[in-house]
Design an enzyme around this catalytic site. Structure first.
Site, PDB file in Angstrom:
ATOM      1  N   GLY A  50       0.835  -1.206   0.000  1.00  0.00           N
ATOM      2  CA  GLY A  50       0.000   0.000   0.000  1.00  0.00           C
ATOM      3  C   GLY A  50       0.863   1.245   0.000  1.00  0.00           C
ATOM      4  O   GLY A  50       2.081   1.185   0.165  1.00  0.00           O
ATOM      5  N   GLY A  76       2.665   3.633   1.444  1.00  0.00           N
ATOM      6  CA  GLY A  76       3.209   3.873   2.779  1.00  0.00           C
ATOM      7  C   GLY A  76       3.686   5.303   2.941  1.00  0.00           C
ATOM      8  O   GLY A  76       3.867   5.784   4.061  1.00  0.00           O
ATOM      9  N   ARG A  77       3.906   5.951   1.825  1.00  0.00           N
ATOM     10  CA  ARG A  77       4.352   7.358   1.925  1.00  0.00           C
ATOM     11  C   ARG A  77       3.845   8.173   0.755  1.00  0.00           C
ATOM     12  O   ARG A  77       4.453   9.165   0.366  1.00  0.00           O
ATOM     13  CB  ARG A  77       5.868   7.419   1.993  1.00  0.00           C
ATOM     14  CG  ARG A  77       6.540   6.667   0.870  1.00  0.00           C
ATOM     15  CD  ARG A  77       7.963   7.015   0.857  1.00  0.00           C
ATOM     16  NE  ARG A  77       8.699   6.154  -0.039  1.00  0.00           N
ATOM     17  CZ  ARG A  77       9.955   6.352  -0.326  1.00  0.00           C
ATOM     18  NH1 ARG A  77      10.594   7.368   0.202  1.00  0.00           N
ATOM     19  NH2 ARG A  77      10.581   5.549  -1.147  1.00  0.00           N
ATOM     20  N   LYS A  94       4.237  12.502  -2.490  1.00  0.00           N
ATOM     21  CA  LYS A  94       5.110  11.412  -2.047  1.00  0.00           C
ATOM     22  C   LYS A  94       6.041  11.971  -0.981  1.00  0.00           C
ATOM     23  O   LYS A  94       6.804  12.902  -1.245  1.00  0.00           O
ATOM     24  CB  LYS A  94       5.903  10.866  -3.248  1.00  0.00           C
ATOM     25  CG  LYS A  94       6.667   9.596  -2.917  1.00  0.00           C
ATOM     26  CD  LYS A  94       7.106   8.875  -4.172  1.00  0.00           C
ATOM     27  CE  LYS A  94       8.002   7.691  -3.838  1.00  0.00           C
ATOM     28  NZ  LYS A  94       8.493   7.020  -5.037  1.00  0.00           N
ATOM     29  N   ARG A 148       3.524  14.171  -7.643  1.00  0.00           N
ATOM     30  CA  ARG A 148       3.546  13.509  -8.937  1.00  0.00           C
ATOM     31  C   ARG A 148       2.137  13.329  -9.462  1.00  0.00           C
ATOM     32  O   ARG A 148       1.155  13.393  -8.711  1.00  0.00           O
ATOM     33  CB  ARG A 148       4.329  12.200  -8.869  1.00  0.00           C
ATOM     34  CG  ARG A 148       3.662  11.092  -8.132  1.00  0.00           C
ATOM     35  CD  ARG A 148       4.509   9.820  -8.232  1.00  0.00           C
ATOM     36  NE  ARG A 148       3.941   8.784  -7.395  1.00  0.00           N
ATOM     37  CZ  ARG A 148       4.527   7.630  -7.127  1.00  0.00           C
ATOM     38  NH1 ARG A 148       5.715   7.362  -7.631  1.00  0.00           N
ATOM     39  NH2 ARG A 148       3.946   6.731  -6.376  1.00  0.00           N
ATOM     40  N   ASP A 171       4.331  -4.384  -7.410  1.00  0.00           N
ATOM     41  CA  ASP A 171       3.697  -3.183  -6.840  1.00  0.00           C
ATOM     42  C   ASP A 171       4.231  -1.911  -7.492  1.00  0.00           C
ATOM     43  O   ASP A 171       3.698  -0.830  -7.260  1.00  0.00           O
ATOM     44  CB  ASP A 171       3.904  -3.123  -5.317  1.00  0.00           C
ATOM     45  CG  ASP A 171       5.360  -3.307  -4.914  1.00  0.00           C
ATOM     46  OD1 ASP A 171       5.944  -4.337  -5.259  1.00  0.00           O
ATOM     47  OD2 ASP A 171       5.916  -2.396  -4.269  1.00  0.00           O
ATOM     48  N   ASN A 172       5.267  -2.053  -8.313  1.00  0.00           N
ATOM     49  CA  ASN A 172       5.790  -0.883  -9.026  1.00  0.00           C
ATOM     50  C   ASN A 172       5.446  -0.928 -10.513  1.00  0.00           C
ATOM     51  O   ASN A 172       6.015  -0.184 -11.304  1.00  0.00           O
ATOM     52  CB  ASN A 172       7.310  -0.792  -8.846  1.00  0.00           C
ATOM     53  CG  ASN A 172       7.686  -0.461  -7.405  1.00  0.00           C
ATOM     54  OD1 ASN A 172       6.887   0.112  -6.667  1.00  0.00           O
ATOM     55  ND2 ASN A 172       8.888  -0.829  -7.011  1.00  0.00           N
ATOM     56  N   ARG A 190      -1.720  -0.274  -9.555  1.00  0.00           N
ATOM     57  CA  ARG A 190      -0.595  -1.149  -9.914  1.00  0.00           C
ATOM     58  C   ARG A 190      -1.070  -2.584 -10.125  1.00  0.00           C
ATOM     59  O   ARG A 190      -2.176  -2.933  -9.715  1.00  0.00           O
ATOM     60  CB  ARG A 190       0.397  -1.163  -8.748  1.00  0.00           C
ATOM     61  CG  ARG A 190       0.955   0.202  -8.443  1.00  0.00           C
ATOM     62  CD  ARG A 190       0.835   0.512  -6.935  1.00  0.00           C
ATOM     63  NE  ARG A 190       1.043   1.947  -6.715  1.00  0.00           N
ATOM     64  CZ  ARG A 190       2.235   2.486  -6.610  1.00  0.00           C
ATOM     65  NH1 ARG A 190       3.306   1.741  -6.636  1.00  0.00           N
ATOM     66  NH2 ARG A 190       2.367   3.790  -6.461  1.00  0.00           N
TER      67      ARG A 190
HETATM   68  P1  AMP Z   1       9.216   0.979  -2.912  1.00  0.00           P
HETATM   69  O1  AMP Z   1      10.267  -0.085  -2.919  1.00  0.00           O
HETATM   70  O2  AMP Z   1       9.745   2.377  -2.734  1.00  0.00           O
HETATM   71  O3  AMP Z   1       8.299   0.884  -4.084  1.00  0.00           O
HETATM   72  O4  AMP Z   1       8.349   0.727  -1.591  1.00  0.00           O
HETATM   73  C1  AMP Z   1       7.828  -0.514  -1.210  1.00  0.00           C
HETATM   74  C2  AMP Z   1       6.766  -0.323  -0.146  1.00  0.00           C
HETATM   75  O5  AMP Z   1       7.324   0.295   1.010  1.00  0.00           O
HETATM   76  C3  AMP Z   1       5.604   0.553  -0.571  1.00  0.00           C
HETATM   77  O6  AMP Z   1       4.447   0.044   0.023  1.00  0.00           O
HETATM   78  C4  AMP Z   1       5.990   1.892   0.000  1.00  0.00           C
HETATM   79  O7  AMP Z   1       4.877   2.722   0.193  1.00  0.00           O
HETATM   80  C5  AMP Z   1       6.641   1.506   1.300  1.00  0.00           C
HETATM   81  N1  AMP Z   1       7.610   2.497   1.784  1.00  0.00           N
HETATM   82  C6  AMP Z   1       8.808   2.807   1.248  1.00  0.00           C
HETATM   83  N2  AMP Z   1       9.426   3.768   1.950  1.00  0.00           N
HETATM   84  C7  AMP Z   1       8.602   4.086   2.972  1.00  0.00           C
HETATM   85  C8  AMP Z   1       8.664   4.998   4.070  1.00  0.00           C
HETATM   86  N3  AMP Z   1       9.721   5.794   4.257  1.00  0.00           N
HETATM   87  N4  AMP Z   1       7.618   5.045   4.918  1.00  0.00           N
HETATM   88  C9  AMP Z   1       6.557   4.244   4.767  1.00  0.00           C
HETATM   89  N5  AMP Z   1       6.435   3.370   3.761  1.00  0.00           N
HETATM   90  C10 AMP Z   1       7.437   3.280   2.875  1.00  0.00           C
HETATM   91 MG    MG Z   2       6.741   1.315  -4.894  1.00  0.00          MG
END
Ligand code: AMP
Ligand code: MG
Length: 490
Positions: free
Chosen positions: A90, A92-93, A113, A176, A252-253, A183
């Site tokens: 989900g 997360g940020r 973001k 963004r 998820d990306n 996704r």
């Molecule tokens: P990413 O690898 O950046 O696509 O992130 C993978 C997952 O981790 C996604 O669900 C993001 O929303 C979450 N995530 C990454 N960085 C953070 C953060 N600093 N705080 C909370 N969630 C994060």
């Molecule tokens: Mg991501």
């Protein structure tokens, strides 16, 4: 042209049932300020670019002043990360502020973001550091400049918020935009929970808003699946042609619209190294540059799995239809890649031996550690006696042999030299976002000077233009710039 608060916001994803998302407000960053603003993206939502200079503009985005009409949410999704299913990820940020319908009837979702924790933050802080924000801001606009489907970036804010990573860094915020941020993993979450009704609702939502051409079709889920497959294949082909490594092709990306999404430890090739791994944390090279086409297919198979209940009521028939999608992926990838490569080589038609000719060229680049971008760019002038291309090969004899074949092949087309040159320069960029260029902009930004970001943004919005005064930005990396390490920590 409107100010930010005059835009009309809706939030169609937010209208889906409560378990698709979480409602929340952004958490303001300390002393947020405008770092860079992109007028080209502002035009997409009919936003007055002059608005960015107002203190209120920053306050609205930073969440220190509620944006009238916005209904912020974070999206639920899951996904396969490095091959393993993770049942809840989900946003997360990331926080969707809302969506704007522009005067051409296009829908743009506005997403923050780095705006603080959400119900999906797990143990994360919901923040994004300045360095990764600069990279996504410039990376996404550079991809757009190259003509590659991508999320866009409206602006980025800097702040004095302390964010803890390997060390303390400054927090930043990216705004963004994309027609949708849904996704592959958004579908997976409902499939693996066995919530097939929810799965169908999500598919109906995406088709209604983003694939309306399939709305009335009896086989709309199949048509939708096949279109996503085709777009994904063509997207990855474009990445390969320009030398872009995504770095974290987790499901998820992967955008359901076939956009380049979630810029983390991405990298553009400098030297042509097929096995290039841009993500320092990717120890086994799962997401190495030359594995991207296969990983794209692997990801498509994850999507197919999640869509099985919608493809056909008979499980065996559904699997057959899903499998046919894999063939479609291969076909679409091959076609887009071959056509794109032919264009890069200045060929109008494709002939049976062209694949070998292209491979011969790439092998030469790899063996001689030649710069990917600059070699393709210089190829337009390969038979000009003053062309520096030949000198960049250690093994000049091998280059000469290949160049004779290439010369013969060009002669078959009979295209006028200057026409060929112009066509090649329109598809072989002079400028890409080299890692060292991003790093220079990051270091300046960390010292409070954002001008290099603006300079790169303007440069990369026209990557095929000569821009002779900017020629230094086409240079391969200096030694320090080759050894930069980029990790998932952002
Ligand atoms: P990413 O690898 O950046 O696509 O992130 C993978 C997952 O981790 C996604 O669900 C993001 O929303 C979450 N995530 C990454 N960085 C953070 C953060 N600093 N705080 C909370 N969630 C994060
Ligand atoms: Mg991501």
């Amino acid at each position: 042209m409107h100010s930010l608060e005059q835009l009309q916001y809706s939030n169609s994803f937010g209208c889906l049932p409560e378990d698709f998302h979480g409602r929340l407000q952004p958490t303001p960053l300390l002393a947020a300020h405008m770092a860079s603003f992109n007028a080209a993206a502002a035009a997409l939502i009919d936003l007055d670019p002059g608005d960015a200079g107002r203190a209120e503009f920053v306050d609205y985005l930073n969440g220190s002043r509620p944006l009238p009409g916005a209904d912020p949410i974070a999206m639920l999704y899951a996904g396969h990360q490095f091959g393993h299913y993770v049942e809840q990820l989900g946003d997360g940020r990331a926080i969707i502020l809302g969506e704007v319908l522009n005067r051409r009837g296009e829908r743009w979702e506005l997403q923050l973001k780095g705006a603080g924790p959400t119900p999906y933050s797990r143990r994360g802080d919901g923040r994004a550091v300045l360095r990764s924000t600069v990279r996504e801001y410039l990376g996404s606009e550079a991809m757009h400049g190259l003509g590659i489907p991508t999320t866009r970036a409206l602006c980025m804010l800097g702040s004095e918020e302390e964010v803890y990573r390997e060390q303390i860094e400054a927090g930043a915020l990216l705004l963004r935009m994309a027609p949708s941020h849904v996704r592959f993993g958004s579908f997976e979450v409902f499939f693996y929970r066995g919530q097939h009704g929810r799965l169908r609702q999500l598919a109906d939502y995406v088709i209604e808003h983003h694939y309306p051409e399939f709305r009335e079709r009896e086989d709309r889920y199949l048509a939708f699946y096949r279109e996503v497959v085709a777009r994904t294949a063509r997207l990855v082909a474009q990445w390969q042609l320009v030398g872009f490594a995504h770095g974290v092709m987790n499901t998820d990306n992967m955008s359901i619209l076939g956009l380049t999404l979630d810029y983390g430890p991405f990298g553009f090739l400098d030297d042509y190294q097929p096995g290039f791994i841009c993500n320092h944390s990717d120890h086994h090279g799962r997401y190495a540059f030359d594995r991207q086409p296969d990983i794209g297919l692997w990801n498509v198979s994850c999507l197919a799995q999640a869509l099985l209940p919608l493809l056909h009521p008979e499980p065996d028939a559904a699997v057959e239809l899903a499998r046919a999608g894999f063939d479609l992926y291969q076909e679409q990838f091959r076609q887009a890649h071959d056509q794109g490569m032919a264009a890069k080589l200045g060929l109008r038609e494709t002939m049976p031996n062209d694949a070998a000719l292209a491979q011969g060229w790439l092998d030469l680049l790899a063996a001689n550690h030649c710069d990917h971008t600059n070699s393709f760019r210089a190829l337009a002038d390969f038979d000009d006696p003053g062309c520096p291309l030949r000198d960049s090969f250690v093994d000049r004899a091998a280059f000469d042999t290949w160049a004779q074949d290439y010369h013969r092949r060009l002669a078959q087309e009979g295209m006028d030299g200057s026409e060929r040159r112009a066509r090649m320069q329109a598809v072989n960029p002079k400028y890409i976002l080299r890692n060292y260029l991003a790093e220079q902009a990051i270091r300046a930004a960390q010292g409070g000077d954002y001008r290099e970001i603006d300079r790169l943004l303007a440069l990369l919005q026209r990557p095929f233009d000569e821009q002779p005064e900017m020629a230094a930005y086409a240079a391969p990396p200096p030694d320090w710039g080759r050894r930069l390490e980029v990790s998932c920590s952002s």
